[in-house]
Motif scaffolding. Structure first.
Motif, short mmCIF file in Angstrom:
data_model
loop_
_atom_site.label_atom_id
_atom_site.label_comp_id
_atom_site.label_asym_id
_atom_site.label_seq_id
_atom_site.Cartn_x
_atom_site.Cartn_y
_atom_site.Cartn_z
N ALA A 297 3.44 -3.39 -11.47
CA ALA A 297 3.17 -2.09 -10.85
C ALA A 297 3.80 -0.97 -11.67
O ALA A 297 4.80 -1.16 -12.36
N TYR A 298 3.19 0.20 -11.56
CA TYR A 298 3.65 1.38 -12.28
C TYR A 298 3.72 2.55 -11.31
O TYR A 298 3.14 2.52 -10.21
N GLY B 144 7.87 2.47 -6.04
CA GLY B 144 7.63 2.98 -4.69
C GLY B 144 6.80 4.24 -4.70
O GLY B 144 6.39 4.75 -5.74
N SER B 145 6.57 4.75 -3.51
CA SER B 145 5.72 5.92 -3.32
C SER B 145 6.39 6.88 -2.36
O SER B 145 7.09 6.46 -1.43
N LYS B 146 6.18 8.17 -2.59
CA LYS B 146 6.65 9.22 -1.67
C LYS B 146 5.50 10.18 -1.49
O LYS B 146 5.01 10.77 -2.46
N ALA B 147 5.09 10.38 -0.24
CA ALA B 147 3.80 10.99 0.05
C ALA B 147 3.63 12.39 -0.54
O ALA B 147 2.94 12.58 -1.54
N LEU B 148 4.23 13.40 0.07
CA LEU B 148 3.98 14.78 -0.34
C LEU B 148 4.42 15.05 -1.78
O LEU B 148 3.86 15.92 -2.46
N LEU B 149 5.39 14.28 -2.26
CA LEU B 149 5.81 14.41 -3.65
C LEU B 149 4.68 14.01 -4.59
O LEU B 149 4.62 14.48 -5.73
N GLY B 150 3.77 13.13 -4.11
CA GLY B 150 2.62 12.73 -4.91
C GLY B 150 2.90 11.56 -5.82
O GLY B 150 2.10 11.28 -6.72
N HIS B 151 3.99 10.83 -5.62
CA HIS B 151 4.29 9.64 -6.41
C HIS B 151 3.60 8.44 -5.78
O HIS B 151 3.81 8.13 -4.60
N LEU B 152 2.78 7.74 -6.58
CA LEU B 152 1.97 6.63 -6.10
C LEU B 152 2.22 5.37 -6.92
O LEU B 152 2.62 5.45 -8.09
N VAL B 153 1.96 4.24 -6.31
CA VAL B 153 2.06 2.95 -7.00
C VAL B 153 0.69 2.57 -7.56
O VAL B 153 -0.32 2.63 -6.85
N LYS B 154 0.68 2.19 -8.83
CA LYS B 154 -0.54 1.67 -9.47
C LYS B 154 -0.33 0.19 -9.75
O LYS B 154 0.67 -0.20 -10.36
N LEU B 155 -1.28 -0.64 -9.31
CA LEU B 155 -1.21 -2.08 -9.54
C LEU B 155 -2.08 -2.47 -10.74
O LEU B 155 -3.26 -2.12 -10.79
N ASP B 156 -1.49 -3.17 -11.69
CA ASP B 156 -2.22 -3.69 -12.84
C ASP B 156 -2.92 -4.98 -12.41
O ASP B 156 -2.26 -5.99 -12.15
#
Length: 468
Positions: free
Chosen positions: A57-58, A287-299
């Protein structure tokens, strides 16, 4: 990569193997070609196999996250070892009814409050009071799109502030005292039928709106509902003889609003995330934080490699799971659900060209693929067909919303068709059920909820049978 297979010698044992109730033999392998243990072919006539495929994950920071009219005012923030210091500020216009009963000329102002209808919150240390403040904007909210990185100017001194004891999972309305000078000016203008209250446009020139704030050090974020319960409430009596106060309300119903966010990740794993729409390897935790816009990408390349080793198989069950999540307080529940959108090296959601509809993993009750007008197999886009992951509050694991189906039909579609094979971008969502339907709505602009998992816990589990 771990592989489990069954071997049966009697009809009863074969049946047990089919039902996945037999004792498995576990081997480890690193090459997808090893999946499906090479045992005596006569020893496993039914051919039921189980594979675990670990995924990498990234972390991706989304670009241009539009928060205009999100439906929730997000204010407050927190400080964490993973995301650093994050603060959300809610900005909103205000409105009033031109047909509302106004106080008479001799009316007496009893009190003036600024109220907030709190729909939910994320917080720590709820045995302590939490302080929030509302500031008058010094510039207007325009009829344009606003994004999570946008900010507006506001007066340094708040016109209302208050400290409250809050409770988790409890809808409530809290009140702050309004600055006396502002309250008096508002009330006088209403009584005197000042042109400020002739229409909403004149009022916005006088009062452009407010910014709602709270300190991240409080570890508390409010999710406030715009409406008649969020805004000014002026309590008055028309004469000394009146025993019951009337109220004049200036509210946030149908008012343009947006949520802005600032973040200082210094000293955290996420401080390397400096560019938008770029996939970053941030180490063991992701991990992810909603309003911050950080998302997890799965390879998802390991899944593709695995599927390429198979021949003539049927998929009995496939599930994707993540977790357990890292420690969190009960009053700071993680993101509830995750929409599995398709992505590629652009690290953006892949969309259908003709209508910009997003591609995502679909529920097993609908088609995963369709044929376009040129005869090409393409991902399906169906109404209400999105297949999310949901947070299990007892096991602290993200898993399939439909535990029976998982993502079996998705894996089967990748195996049997030439539809594009993509990575997955996990978007925060609210998930609910209606009968047999699973309903999702994006929550990325509506909270500061988060989650963090260890990469070693992200696994695809696949049961499949070989046909003879």
């Amino acid at each position: 990569m771990k592989v489990i297979t069954t071997s049966t010698q009697t009809w009863q044992a074969k049946l047990a193997g089919l039902l996945l109730l037999c004792t498995p033999l576990i081997n480890a392998c690193t090459d997808p070609s090893d999946i499906g243990l090479k045992l005596d072919p006569e020893a496993n006539r039914i051919g039921v196999f189980y594979a675990e495929i670990p995924l990498s994950a990234y972390l991706v920071a989304t670009d241009s996250l539009n928060t205009t009219n999100a439906g929730v005012l997000v204010a407050g923030g927190d400080i964490s070892d993973y995301f650093g210091e994050t603060e959300a500020t809610a900005y909103s216009r205000m409105a009033f009814s031109t047909s509302a009963t106004k106080p008479e000329n001799e009316a007496i102002l009893d009190s003036a409050k600024f109220s907030l209808e709190i729909g939910s919150l994320t917080a720590e240390d709820l045995d302590e009071t939490k302080t929030f403040a509302a500031h008058k904007l010094t510039e207007p909210i325009l009829d344009t799109a606003y994004y999570n990185f946008d900010q507006l100017g506001f007066e340094e001194t708040p016109f209302a502030s208050g400290s409250f004891m809050l409770e988790e999972n409890s809808d409530t309305v809290v009140f702050m005292n309004i600055d006396e000078a502002l309250a008096t000016d508002l009330f006088t203008k209403i009584k005197d039928e000042d042109p400020v209250f002739d229409d909403i446009f004149s009022f916005r020139d006088y009062f452009p709106g407010f910014a709602l704030k709270g300190s991240p050090s409080q570890q508390t974020t409010l999710h406030v509902n715009p409406g008649t319960n969020t805004g000014f409430k002026l309590y008055y009596r028309n004469s000394e003889e009146d025993t019951i106060s009337s109220v004049y309300t200036i509210y946030t119903s149908s008012s343009r609003h947006f949520n802005g966010v600032t973040n200082n990740p210094t000293g955290t794993p996420t401080e390397i995330v400096t560019e938008k729409n770029k996939a970053y390897d941030v180490g063991a935790l992701v991990g992810s934080k909603a309003l911050l816009g950080h998302l997890v990408k799965l390879d998802m390349e390991p899944l593709s490699n695995f599927l390429d080793t198979l021949d003539n198989v049927i998929f009995n069950r496939a599930t994707l799971s993540m977790g357990p999540t890292e420690n969190f307080p009960d009053s700071k529940m993680p993101i509830q659900g995750l929409i599995q959108y398709f992505t590629d090296d652009s690290n953006k959601i892949l969309r259908r060209e003709e209508d910009n509809a997003p591609y995502s993993v679909q529920l097993g009750t609908v088609l995963q693929t369709m044929t376009d007008e040129d005869g090409n197999v393409v991902p399906a886009v169906t109404s209400g067909g999105t297949n999310p992951l949901v947070f299990n509050t007892s096991e602290y694991i993200y898993g399939p919303a439909n535990t029976r189906e998982g993502i079996t039909s998705y894996v089967d579609a990748l195996y049997r068709t030439d539809v594009m094979r993509t990575d997955l971008l996990l978007y925060p969502a609210v998930v609910s059920t209606s009968g047999t339907s699973i309903i999702t709505s994006s929550s990325i602009t509506r909270s500061l909820r988060e989650y963090v998992v260890n990469q070693n816990s992200i696994t695809l589990k696949i049961y499949y049978s070989k046909l003879r």
